[in-house]
Design an enzyme around this catalytic site. Structure first.
Site, PDB file in Angstrom:
ATOM      1  N   ASP A   1       0.931  -1.350  -0.086  1.00  0.00           N
ATOM      2  CA  ASP A   1      -0.008  -0.075  -0.088  1.00  0.00           C
ATOM      3  C   ASP A   1       1.068   1.302   0.065  1.00  0.00           C
ATOM      4  O   ASP A   1       2.028   1.285   0.258  1.00  0.00           O
ATOM      5  CB  ASP A   1      -0.858  -0.211   1.191  1.00  0.00           C
ATOM      6  CG  ASP A   1      -1.786   1.308   1.468  1.00  0.00           C
ATOM      7  OD1 ASP A   1      -2.588   1.646   0.280  1.00  0.00           O
ATOM      8  OD2 ASP A   1      -1.776   1.465   2.485  1.00  0.00           O
TER       9      ASP A   1
ATOM     10  N   LYS B   1      -7.359  -5.056  -5.080  1.00  0.00           N
ATOM     11  CA  LYS B   1      -6.032  -5.614  -4.491  1.00  0.00           C
ATOM     12  C   LYS B   1      -5.676  -7.000  -4.135  1.00  0.00           C
ATOM     13  O   LYS B   1      -4.808  -7.427  -4.531  1.00  0.00           O
ATOM     14  CB  LYS B   1      -5.687  -4.759  -3.216  1.00  0.00           C
ATOM     15  CG  LYS B   1      -5.710  -3.145  -3.212  1.00  0.00           C
ATOM     16  CD  LYS B   1      -5.283  -2.643  -1.881  1.00  0.00           C
ATOM     17  CE  LYS B   1      -5.082  -1.129  -1.908  1.00  0.00           C
ATOM     18  NZ  LYS B   1      -4.784  -0.412  -0.713  1.00  0.00           N
TER      19      LYS B   1
ATOM     20  N   LYS C   1     -16.742  11.138  -2.691  1.00  0.00           N
ATOM     21  CA  LYS C   1     -15.382  11.547  -2.561  1.00  0.00           C
ATOM     22  C   LYS C   1     -15.434  13.005  -2.427  1.00  0.00           C
ATOM     23  O   LYS C   1     -14.562  13.846  -3.043  1.00  0.00           O
ATOM     24  CB  LYS C   1     -14.801  11.349  -4.007  1.00  0.00           C
ATOM     25  CG  LYS C   1     -14.543   9.745  -4.160  1.00  0.00           C
ATOM     26  CD  LYS C   1     -13.560   9.617  -5.483  1.00  0.00           C
ATOM     27  CE  LYS C   1     -12.929   8.309  -5.380  1.00  0.00           C
ATOM     28  NZ  LYS C   1     -13.986   7.014  -5.408  1.00  0.00           N
TER      29      LYS C   1
ATOM     30  N   ARG D   1      -1.508  15.689  -2.066  1.00  0.00           N
ATOM     31  CA  ARG D   1      -2.906  15.239  -2.155  1.00  0.00           C
ATOM     32  C   ARG D   1      -3.761  16.511  -2.247  1.00  0.00           C
ATOM     33  O   ARG D   1      -3.752  17.444  -1.509  1.00  0.00           O
ATOM     34  CB  ARG D   1      -3.179  14.560  -0.887  1.00  0.00           C
ATOM     35  CG  ARG D   1      -2.384  13.386  -0.899  1.00  0.00           C
ATOM     36  CD  ARG D   1      -2.689  12.517   0.629  1.00  0.00           C
ATOM     37  NE  ARG D   1      -4.080  11.927   0.390  1.00  0.00           N
ATOM     38  CZ  ARG D   1      -4.146  10.887   1.410  1.00  0.00           C
ATOM     39  NH1 ARG D   1      -3.301  10.446   2.269  1.00  0.00           N
ATOM     40  NH2 ARG D   1      -5.547  10.264   1.222  1.00  0.00           N
TER      41      ARG D   1
ATOM     42  N   ASN E   1      -8.314  -1.156   4.566  1.00  0.00           N
ATOM     43  CA  ASN E   1      -8.742  -1.518   2.966  1.00  0.00           C
ATOM     44  C   ASN E   1      -7.734  -2.284   2.747  1.00  0.00           C
ATOM     45  O   ASN E   1      -7.754  -2.915   1.486  1.00  0.00           O
ATOM     46  CB  ASN E   1      -8.596  -0.282   2.605  1.00  0.00           C
ATOM     47  CG  ASN E   1      -7.499   0.672   2.470  1.00  0.00           C
ATOM     48  OD1 ASN E   1      -6.845   0.552   3.663  1.00  0.00           O
ATOM     49  ND2 ASN E   1      -7.166   1.226   1.575  1.00  0.00           N
TER      50      ASN E   1
ATOM     51  N   THR F   1      -2.478   1.319  -4.802  1.00  0.00           N
ATOM     52  CA  THR F   1      -3.184   2.490  -3.692  1.00  0.00           C
ATOM     53  C   THR F   1      -4.462   3.024  -4.214  1.00  0.00           C
ATOM     54  O   THR F   1      -4.867   2.807  -5.645  1.00  0.00           O
ATOM     55  CB  THR F   1      -2.058   3.434  -3.833  1.00  0.00           C
ATOM     56  OG1 THR F   1      -2.465   4.786  -3.042  1.00  0.00           O
ATOM     57  CG2 THR F   1      -1.798   4.113  -5.063  1.00  0.00           C
ATOM     58  N   GLY F   2      -5.064   3.519  -3.225  1.00  0.00           N
ATOM     59  CA  GLY F   2      -6.333   4.309  -3.913  1.00  0.00           C
ATOM     60  C   GLY F   2      -6.275   5.682  -4.091  1.00  0.00           C
ATOM     61  O   GLY F   2      -7.151   6.341  -4.545  1.00  0.00           O
ATOM     62  N   ASP F   3      -5.148   6.160  -4.178  1.00  0.00           N
ATOM     63  CA  ASP F   3      -4.646   7.486  -4.285  1.00  0.00           C
ATOM     64  C   ASP F   3      -4.753   7.728  -5.829  1.00  0.00           C
ATOM     65  O   ASP F   3      -4.679   6.842  -6.849  1.00  0.00           O
ATOM     66  CB  ASP F   3      -3.360   7.975  -3.907  1.00  0.00           C
ATOM     67  CG  ASP F   3      -3.546   9.049  -3.355  1.00  0.00           C
ATOM     68  OD1 ASP F   3      -4.305  10.063  -3.636  1.00  0.00           O
ATOM     69  OD2 ASP F   3      -2.630   9.550  -2.264  1.00  0.00           O
TER      70      ASP F   3
ATOM     71  N   THR G   1      -0.287   4.966   1.324  1.00  0.00           N
ATOM     72  CA  THR G   1      -0.449   5.883   2.213  1.00  0.00           C
ATOM     73  C   THR G   1      -0.334   5.022   3.712  1.00  0.00           C
ATOM     74  O   THR G   1      -0.931   4.127   3.954  1.00  0.00           O
ATOM     75  CB  THR G   1      -2.004   6.616   2.088  1.00  0.00           C
ATOM     76  OG1 THR G   1      -1.944   7.212   0.945  1.00  0.00           O
ATOM     77  CG2 THR G   1      -2.156   7.372   3.308  1.00  0.00           C
TER      78      THR G   1
END
Length: 1046
Positions: free
Chosen positions: A391, A764, A548, A596, A787, A676-678, A393
Site C-alpha cells: 500500500d 488489491k 469523494k 494530495r 482497506n 493504492t487508492g490514491d 499511504t
C-alpha cells in the site's frame, strides 16, 4: 407517506417467520438459520420483541468441552500420514503382525499427539479466557427498578444500556442520550474499522431533550432498524415517539449508532440495543481467514509421499525375493511395519517446533522492535518471496499530513510564502474595506475581488468545511473546564476521522483563523484580533468513498448569511464548480509534486432557497426504502455552479529508510508492486520519490480504457516497450482483466515495477490472487489500513504495519511490524535463515530415518529376507529421541552468514528463490548418503562381529549414533554453544544408558578394545569420505555465501 410508517415490514416478517420455513425450530434465528429481518425495538421493553434474537455472547473458540478431544483427533487423523501411523500402531494388537513391544509404536505416536493436543488446549484456554473477560464485563441498565448491573452476556435487544467514558460498547445500539454539554460524543473505532481517528456521534434529538435518562422508560417510543448486515459505514432506521403531540418521527443514520467493539471516548452515553450476538456488525465482519499452508510444507509432503512409495516398493521386493511363499500378504504388512521408519513420524513435530523457534527469534530481534508473529506456521515463507505488493499511504508514507500549498488560480502560496497569507488574513479583519461587505450584495460575484479578500474567503472556507472538533484537555496548570471556557491554545487537541482534515485546520490556525469550538449545531472561529465568530451548522454532508466529497451549510450569526461550502477530489468537483480554465492543469501539477489535492468551493443561499432544500432533505432522510439514493438526489440539486475558491495541497511524507529498503528488495530479486487508492499523479510521484521507479527507468502510463478494443490497442502499445515501469488505474485494470487477463498479467510480470492507483480493496486481493495463479511464485502483501486486510489475507505472507490508521491490518496479518524499513531485515535475515534451517532440519530427519531403514533392509536381506526387527524396545525409541533429537534439532540455530552480511548482500536472497535448499536434487543426495552410510555400518558390523548376535547390535547401533552426531557436525556452518552442549549431552546419555540396555547390548563386550576399534573403523568409513567431499567442494566450487565469509 408509507416510508414514514415503519411497522409494516416487521409485521410481514413476523407472519413469514410463523411459517417456520427453515424446518429447524420456531427460534431458527437463534440456531443460526433463517434470514436476517428488519425489526421494531421498543425502548426499555425487551419482552415486546416480535422475534427471538441471539444471546449477546462472544464465542471465538473452535471447540467446546465435549468436542475438543474428538475434534482435535479428527483434525490430526484426517491427514493420510497421521492416519498411517495410527494404523501402524493399532496393527501391533494383531498377534501375527506384532514385531516388538507395543510401546515402540505407541510412544512416538503418543508424543506427537500429546504435543498437538497440548498446543490446541493452550490456544483454546487462552481464547476461552479472552471471551469470558469480554462476556463478563459489567454494565449499567435502566429498568423500572432503577439502574441495575448486568453482564455483557445478559444484555438483550431493547435494553437501555449506560456506557461510561473509556468503556467498550457491548452491543450494537442507537445513541439516545449523552452527558456532554455539546450534545454529542466521540467514539474510538480502531478495533472495528482500523482507523485511529475519533468518530463524532449524535444522539436522537427527541430523547436528548428529555430532562433525565429515567424518562426514557416513561415514553412510548420504538426504533425501526434495518435487517442486520456487514456494512459498518451505513445504517437506515427511524425513531418514533407515539405519545407525542403530534407523534415524533426522526430518521436514523450511521451518525446515531454505537457499534459494538467501539469505545466511548467522551462523556457517558445511553443507548437502546438493536443487535446482539451473531448479528453484531463486528461479528458479521469477522471472517475466518483462509488457513495458509506454506509452499515448504507442500514440498515436504511431496517428499514424504515419495518415501511412502519407496516403503511399499521395498516391502514388495522383499516378499518377491521370498517368491511370495506362504502367507505372503501377511509378510507384506510385516515388512511395511518393519520399514515404517522410512517415513519419519518425528518430521512434522521437528518442523513445527523449529518454526516456533524461528518465530521466537523474530520477536526477540532488537533490530526490529515491536515485530509480532501471528502465524507461526509459515516463517520460512519469508525466505522465498518473489513479489511484494505494498500500500502507499501509511505504509510507504507516514500518513502525517503537512500543508504545502494554497492555489487561487492566479496566485499560489507555498511554505515559504505563508506569512503573506497571514498578513492578508490580518488585514481582512483589521481593515473593514478589505473585509467582505460587497459579498452581501447580489452583484458582488461580478466585481473583481482583491487578492486579500480572495485569500480570506479561501481560508475561511477551509476553516469551516470539515468534521474536526477541538477537544480541551487538562495540562496540569489549567483544568479542562477552564481551558474550554477560555479556548486555551495549549490545551486544545483536534480530533477528526481524517489526518488530512486536521492538517488543514492546523494550517488555518497558523495563518490566523482558529477553530476554537464546535458542537452539534454550531462552530466558533477566532480571528487574528481575538474576536469570536459564531456560525450555526444547518446541515453536514459527510465524506464517503462513493461521493469523494464533503459539504456543510452554515449561517454566519453576525451577518445572517447562509453559505454552502464543499471540498472534494478534483475529478468530482470539476463538474460541480463554475467553468474555469486552470483547475485541471493545476491539479495535475500539484499531484506531480506528490501532493494530495482538494478543491474547495462555495455557494451563497437565500433563506427561501435553504428552507426549500431543508424540507426536501428531511423528507428524503425519513425514507426507509432507497434512502441513500433519495438523499443524494436532493443534495445534488444544490451542487451546481458553485464558486471555485482554491486548491489545497497536502504532502504525506515518506517513512524513514523507505528508499534503501526498496533498493535492498530490488537487489534481492523481489519485484515490488504498489497498490493504492490514491490518484494516478500522486501515486506516480510517490513511486519516483521512494525510488520504486528508478530515474533511469521509462514509465508507461496506461491510458484510460473502457472497451475491449481500446484495451487491445493499449496492450499492443505496451508490448512494444521494454524494461519500463507500468502505471495503471483501477478502472483500466478492471477492463484489461475482464477481456485480456492472461496477456495483461504476462506483460505486467515482466515489468521491474508496477503502480496500480485508484484500486479498491477487492481489486488489491484480486491482483494478489492472479499473481499467485499466473506465476506460481510466492507473494507478500504489506499494508496498514482496514482497506488492505483482504490483500493481506490473500497473499502467501501478509505483513501489517502498525500506523496512523490503527491495528486492523496488523491484527489480520501473519506478521506485524512497526515500520516499513523492518521488512528488509524480516526477509533478508529471518526469512532466509528460517527457510535454510527448515530445509536442513527436514532433510536431516529424513536422513536419520533412512539410515536405520537401510540397515534393517541389509539385515533382512542377509538373513534370508526375514521380517525380524534389527533393533527392539528402547533402542528404536531412543534413537530418534534421547540419542539424536537435540543435536539434530540444534540445526535450527545454524546460519551460513552473519545478519550484517545478509543485509549488505541481498543478492544472497536471490539464490533461495529457485528453491535449491530443498529440491529433488538435494533430497536425492541425502537419500544416497543415507543408503551409503546405512549399508557401510550394517555390512561393517556383520563382517567384524565375532560370535554372538548381540555384538552386531552393539557395534552397529553405536556406530549409527556416532555417525549421526558426526553428520550434524559436518552439516553445521556456524557453531552455537547449544549445538556443542547437545552433541556432548546426547553422547553422554547414550553412554550412561548402556548400563540399562543389557537386554540388547553385551555390557562386557563394549568395554573391550575390540569393540572400540571396530566402531571407530566403521564410523570413519561412513563419515570420512563425506568430510573429504565437503572440503573439495568448498575448495573448488564454493557456494556464494562462503566467498563472503572467507
Amino acid at each position: 407517506m408509507t416510508d414514514n410508517i415503519p411497522l409494516q415490514p416487521v409485521r410481514r416478517a413476523k407472519r413469514h417467520n410463523s411459517k417456520n420455513r427453515n424446518g429447524c425450530c420456531p427460534w431458527s434465528r437463534c440456531c443460526g438459520g433463517g434470514d436476517f429481518r428488519p425489526r421494531t425495538v421498543w425502548l426499555g421493553h425487551p419482552e415486546k420483541r416480535e422475534q427471538r434474537y441471539p444471546k449477546n455472547v462472544i464465542n471465538n473458540q473452535k471447540y467446546n468441552f465435549f468436542t475438543f478431544l474428538p475434534g482435535v483427533l479428527f483434525n490430526q487423523f484426517k491427514y493420510f500420514f497421521n492416519l498411517y501411523f495410527l494404523l501402524l500402531a493399532c496393527s501391533q494388537f494383531v498377534e501375527e503382525l506384532r514385531l516388538g513391544a507395543l510401546y515402540t509404536y505407541w510412544v512416538p505416536l503418543g508424543l506427537v499427539l500429546f504435543i498437538t493436543i497440548a498446543r490446541e488446549a493452550i490456544e483454546e484456554i487462552r481464547c476461552y479466557l479472552r471471551d469470558k473477560e469480554v462476556n463478563s464485563q459489567i454494565y449499567s441498565k435502566l429498568s423500572t427498578r432503577g439502574t441495575v448491573k448486568v453482564k455483557s452476556s445478559g444484555i438483550q435487544v431493547g435494553d437501555l444500556i449506560i456506557v461510561e467514558k473509556n468503556q467498550r460498547v457491548p452491543a450494537d445500539m442507537i445513541f439516545l442520550r449523552t452527558s456532554e454539554r455539546n450534545g454529542s460524543c466521540f467514539l474510538r473505532t480502531d478495533q472495528l474499522d482500523g482507523e485511529t481517528d475519533w468518530k463524532l456521534r449524535l444522539p436522537v434529538a427527541c430523547t436528548q431533550r428529555l430532562p433525565t435518562a429515567g424518562d426514557l422508560l416513561q415514553i412510548r417510543s420504538f426504533v425501526y432498524a434495518e435487517e442486520p448486515n456487514i456494512d459498518i459505514h451505513n445504517f437506515i432506521g427511524t425513531f418514533t415517539r407515539e405519545d407525542g403531540d403530534p407523534p415524533v418521527n426522526e430518521s436514523l443514520s450511521i451518525e446515531n449508532t454505537l457499534w459494538a467493539s467501539t469505545v466511548v471516548a467522551s462523556g457517558t452515553v445511553v443507548g437502546v440495543v438493536i443487535y446482539t450476538g451473531k448479528e453484531l456488525r463486528s461479528v458479521m465482519n469477522t471472517s475466518n481467514p483462509r488457513h495458509k499452508v506454506g509452499l515448504f510444507d507442500l514440498e515436504v509432503n511431496c517428499l514424504t509421499k515419495i518415501l511412502f512409495g519407496a516403503l511399499v516398493v521395498v516391502s514388495l521386493v522383499m516378499v518377491a525375493l521370498q517368491h511370495f511363499a506362504g502367507r505372503w500378504y501377511l509378510q507384506i504388512f510385516r515388512f511395511l511395519l518393519l520399514f515404517s521408519h522410512i517415513v519419519p513420524i518425528s518430521l512434522r513435530v521437528n518442523l513445527d517446533m523449529g518454526k516456533m523457534v524461528f518465530s521466537w527469534m523474530i520477536k526477540r530481534d532488537s533490530k526490529i522492535p515491536g515485530t509480532v508473529v501471528r502465524a507461526s506456521t509459515i516463517p520460512e515463507q519469508l525466505g522465498r518471496i518473489s513479489y511484494l505488493l505494498t500500500d502507499k499511504t501509511g505504509t510507504l508514507t507516514q500518513n502525517e499530513m503537512v500543508f504545502r500549498r494554497l492555489h487561487l488560480g492566479t496566485v499560489a502560496y507555498g511554505m515559504d510564502s505563508m506569512d503573506e497569507v497571514q498578513s492578508h488574513i490580518f488585514s481582512a479583519y483589521t481593515q473593514p474595506t478589505h473585509d467582505l461587505p460587497a459579498s452581501r450584495t447580489p452583484a458582488a460575484t461580478k466585481v473583481r475581488k482583491t487578492i486579500s479578500s480572495r485569500v480570506h474567503e479561501a481560508v475561511k472556507a477551509i476553516a469551516l468545511v470539515h468534521n474536526v472538533t477541538p477537544v480541551y484537555e487538562s495540562n496540569g496548570v489549567t483544568d479542562q473546564a477552564e481551558a474550554e471556557q477560555h479556548y486555551e491554545d495549549t490545551c486544545r487537541v483536534y480530533q477528526a476521522s481524517s489526518p488530512d482534515e486536521v492538517s488543514l485546520v492546523q494550517w488555518t490556525e497558523s495563518v490566523g483563523l482558529t477553530l476554537v469550538g464546535r458542537d452539534q449545531s454550531s462552530m466558533q472561529l477566532r480571528t487574528p484580533t481575538g474576536q469570536i465568530m459564531n456560525f450555526t451548522i444547518l446541515q453536514i454532508f459527510p465524506f464517503t468513498y462513493e461521493s469523494k466529497r464533503m459539504g456543510i451549510i452554515v449561517r454566519d450569526e453576525s451577518a445572517g448569511e447562509i453559505t454552502f461550502y464543499m471540498k472534494g477530489a478534483d475529478m468530482v468537483m470539476a463538474g460541480i464548480v463554475q467553468y474555469n480554465d486552470w483547475l485541471e492543469e493545476e491539479c495535475g501539477n500539484m499531484a506531480r509534486e506528490g501532493l494530495r489535492v482538494l478543491v474547495v468551493a462555495k455557494k451563497s443561499l437565500t433563506e427561501e432557497q435553504y428552507q426549500d432544500f431543508e424540507a426536501r432533505y428531511v423528507q428524503a432522510k425519513l425514507s426507509v426504502h432507497d434512502r441513500s439514493l433519495k438523499v443524494a438526489t436532493v443534495i445534488e440539486s444544490l451542487e451546481m455552479e458553485m464558486e471555485l475558491l482554491c486548491l489545497t495541497g497536502v504532502e504525506d511524507q515518506l517513512q524513514t529508510d523507505v528508499r534503501p529498503t526498496l533498493e535492498i528488495l530490488r537487489n534481492a530479486g523481489i519485484k515490488v508492486w504498489m497498490l493504492t487508492g490514491d490518484k494516478l499523479e500522486t501515486a506516480t510521484c510517490t513511486a519516483k520519490n521512494a525510488h520504486l521507479i528508478t530515474r533511469s527507468q521509462d514509465i508507461h502510463i496506461f491510458r484510460p480504457v473502457t472497451t475491449r478494443g481500446e484495451a487491445h490497442l493499449e496492450l499492443n502499445a505496451f508490448r512494444r516497450k521494454h524494461d519500463c515501469a507500468l502505471v495503471i488505474s483501477g478502472d483500466s485494470l478492471e477492463v484489461c482483466l475482464k477481456y485480456y487477463e492472461y496477456e495483461f498479467m504476462e506483460l505486467a510480470c515482466q515489468c521491474p515495477a508496477v503502480v496500480c492507483c485508484r484500486c479498491t480493496p477487492t481489486q488489491k486481493a484480486q491482483i494478489v490472487r492472479l499473481l499467485q495463479e499466473r506465476t506460481g511464485k510466492l507473494t507478500c502483501a504489506v499494508g496498514d489500513g482496514g482497506n488492505d486486510v483482504s490483500m493481506i489475507q490473500e497473499a502467501d505472507c501478509g505483513v501489517g504495519v502498525e500506523g496512523k490508521e490503527g491495528k486492523q491490518a496488523s491484527l489480520a496479518a501473519d506478521f506485524s511490524v512497526t515500520q516499513f524499513k523492518h521488512l528488509g531485515r524480516l526477509l533478508m535475515v529471518h526469512g532466509r535463515n528460517s527457510y535454510k534451517r527448515a530445509a536442513a532440519l527436514s532433510q536431516f530427519v529424513i536422513h536419520r530415518s533412512l539410515c536405520i531403514s537401510t540397515m534393517q533392509a541389509v539385515f533382512s536381506s542377509v538373513f534370508y529376507f526375514a521380517s525380524v526387527p534389527l533393533y527392539q524396545g528402547f533402542l528404536i525409541i531412543g534413537y530418534s529421541t534421547v540419542y539424536t533429537m537435540f543435536p539434530v534439532f540444534s540445526l535450527v540455530l545454524d546460519k551460513d552468514v552473519k545478519s550484517e552480511v545478509a543485509m549488505l548482500y541481498p543478492e544472497l536472497y536471490k539464490d533461495l528463490l529457485k528453491g535449491r535448499p530443498l529440491s529433488f536434487k538435494t533430497f536425492l543426495i541425502w537419500v544416497l548418503i543415507s543408503i551409503y552410510q546405512g549399508s557401510i555400518i550394517m555390512y561393517g558390523a556383520l563382517l567384524l562381529f565375532e560370535s554372538e548376535f548381540v555384538h552386531i547390535v552393539a557395534i552397529s547401533f553405536t556406530s549409527l549414533i556416532l555417525t549421526e552426531l558426526l553428520m550434524v557436525a559436518l552439516t553445521v556452518q556456524t557453531w552455537h554453544w547449544f549445538m556443542i552442549v547437545a552433541e556432548l549431552l546426547s553422547l553422554a546419555c547414550y553412554i550412561a544408558s548402556l548400563v540399562f540396555l543389557h537386554e540388547f547390548i553385551d555390557i562386557y563386550f563394549i568395554t573391550t578394545v575390540s569393540f572400540l576399534w571396530k566402531v571407530t573403523a566403521i564410523t570413519l568409513v561412513s563419515c570420512l569420505p563425506l568430510y573429504i567431499l565437503k572440503y573439495l567442494r568448498r575448495r573448488f566450487s564454493p557456494p556464494n555465501y562462503s566467498k563472503l565469509t572467507t
